[in-house]
Design an enzyme around this catalytic site. Structure first.
Site, PDB file in Angstrom:
ATOM      1  N   GLY A   1       2.802   6.746   8.645  1.00 21.85           N
ATOM      2  CA  GLY A   1       4.204   7.032   8.356  1.00 21.85           C
ATOM      3  C   GLY A   1       5.121   5.888   8.732  1.00 21.85           C
TER       4      GLY A   1
ATOM      5  N   ASP B   1      -0.265  -7.526   1.698  1.00 27.73           N
ATOM      6  CA  ASP B   1       0.258  -6.154   1.712  1.00 27.73           C
ATOM      7  C   ASP B   1       1.779  -6.172   1.844  1.00 27.73           C
ATOM      8  OD1 ASP B   1       0.461  -3.420   1.797  1.00 27.73           O
ATOM      9  OD2 ASP B   1      -0.429  -3.191   3.804  1.00 27.73           O
TER      10      ASP B   1
ATOM     11  N   HIS C   1       0.814  -1.220   0.000  1.00 29.66           N
ATOM     12  CA  HIS C   1       0.000   0.000   0.000  1.00 29.66           C
ATOM     13  C   HIS C   1       0.847   1.269   0.000  1.00 29.66           C
ATOM     14  CE1 HIS C   1       0.428   0.103   4.525  1.00 29.66           C
ATOM     15  NE2 HIS C   1       0.353   1.398   4.293  1.00 29.66           N
TER      16      HIS C   1
ATOM     17  N   SER D   1       4.106   2.784   8.108  1.00 29.36           N
ATOM     18  CA  SER D   1       3.747   1.742   7.143  1.00 29.36           C
ATOM     19  C   SER D   1       4.964   1.236   6.378  1.00 29.36           C
ATOM     20  CB  SER D   1       2.728   2.281   6.136  1.00 29.36           C
ATOM     21  OG  SER D   1       1.468   2.450   6.724  1.00 29.36           O
ATOM     22  N   GLY D   2       4.989  -0.076   6.156  1.00 26.65           N
ATOM     23  CA  GLY D   2       6.079  -0.671   5.401  1.00 26.65           C
ATOM     24  C   GLY D   2       7.298  -1.004   6.219  1.00 26.65           C
TER      25      GLY D   2
END
Length: 266
Positions: A211, A118, A72, A213-214
Site C-alpha cells: 500500500g 519501476d 508496478h 508502493s509508489g
C-alpha cells in the site's frame, strides 16, 4: 532537473519541497501519524471498483500537473489521483481534491520479472491549484547518490504491519539509507538490487509495506527543502520489516533524463 520542475510552478508562488506545516520528525521515532499537510506532495493513487474508489498506491506530486509513482502500480484499471489527503476514511477533507489522470506513462523498460525501472509518470488531466495542503516535492540532482545512513522518511497509507490493515491516517517512518555495497551483500538483497535503486531501513523494526508502493522516500536538503529521492518499489516476502531486507526504492536521480523528456514532450 530540479530547476526545470521549479520553472513549471514558480508562477504559483509555491517553492518545491517546503511544507507550510513542517513535519514533526525525529531520528529515533517512526511509524507515526503525520502532522496534517506536512507532506503536501504525497498523493493517494486510487482505482475504481463499481461506483467507489480505493487506495492502491502512493505517489509524489512533482509539479502542478505531474506525479511520479511506481510502474508496478499501473494496470488497466480506472484511476484517480487524490491530492491533499490526510485521512482516507474522510471523504471530503478540506484542502483535498481528486483529479483524473490525463496520461500515464510507464517507463518503456519496466521489467516486472526482475523489478527493474519501476517508475511511471502521471500527467493530471488538469493542473492542480497549489496550496498549503498541496505542494510539489523537489527532485534531486541528476545522478545524485545519498551516503550510507542518510536520514530519509518514507510516507504512505500502507499496511501498519505485515498482513495488517491499511492505515487510515498518513504515516511516516525514519528509514536511514543503506549504501549499495551493504545492500548488495549476499545476506542482504544480493544481486536483486542495482545501482538504480536505493535501499533504506533494514533494522527489522521499520519499513514500507503493501500500500506504500509508489510513494516517496523523502530526504531533506541542508537548506531545509525536501527531495523525493526514491519511489517505493519492493520489500521482502518474509515480512515488511524483516532484518537485513530493507525497503527498496527506485532511485529517482537515475531517471532524471527520462522524466525530463516525458514531461517536456507531453
Amino acid at each position: 532537473m530540479k530547476f526545470l520542475v521549479l520553472a513549471l510552478f514558480v508562477a504559483g508562488a509555491y517553492a518545491c519541497g517546503r511544507p507550510t506545516y513542517p513535519p514533526i520528525i525525529s531520528r529515533v521515532v517512526g511509524g507515526d501519524d503525520v502532522r496534517q499537510h506536512s507532506w503536501p506532495w504525497q498523493v493517494s493513487l486510487q482505482y475504481q471498483s463499481g461506483s467507489s474508489f480505493y487506495h492502491t498506491c502512493g505517489g509524489t506530486l512533482i509539479s502542478d500537473q505531474w506525479v511520479v509513482t511506481a510502474a508496478h502500480c499501473i494496470g488497466s484499471r480506472t484511476y484517480r489521483v487524490y491530492l491533499g489527503k490526510h485521512n482516507l476514511n474522510i471523504n471530503s477533507e478540506s484542502g483535498s481534491i481528486a483529479i483524473s489522470p490525463g496520461k500515464i506513462i510507464v517507463h518503456p523498460k519496466w521489467d516486472s520479472y526482475r523489478i527493474l525501472n519501476d517508475i511511471a509518470l502521471i500527467k493530471l488531466a488538469t493542473p492542480v491549484k497549489l496550496s498549503d495542503s498541496i505542494k510539489p516535492a523537489c527532485l534531486p540532482t541528476a545522478g545524485e547518490v545519498l551516503p550510507h545512513n542518510a536520514p530519509c522518511y518514507v510516507t504512505g497509507w500502507g499496511r501498519l504491519w505485515t498482513g495488517g490493515p491499511l492505515a487510515d491516517v498518513l504515516q511516516q517512518a525514519l528509514l536511514p539509507v543503506v549504501d549499495y555495497a551493504t545492500c548488495s551483500r549476499s545476506d542482504w538483497w544480493g544481486n536483486l538490487v542495482t545501482t538504480n535503486m536505493i535501499c533504506a531501513g533494514g533494522d527489522g523494526n521499520l519499513a514500507s509495506c503493501n500500500g506504500d508502493s509508489g510513494g516517496p522516500l523523502n530526504c531533506q536538503n541542508p537548506d531545509g527543502s525536501w527531495d523525493v529521492h526514491g519511489v517505493v518499489s519492493f520489500g521482502s516476502s518474509m515480512g515488511c520489516n524483516y532484518p537485513k531486507k530493507p525497503s527498496v526504492f527506485t532511485r529517482v536521480s537515475a531517471y532524471s533524463s527520462w522524466m525530463n523528456d516525458v514531461m517536456t514532450s507531453n
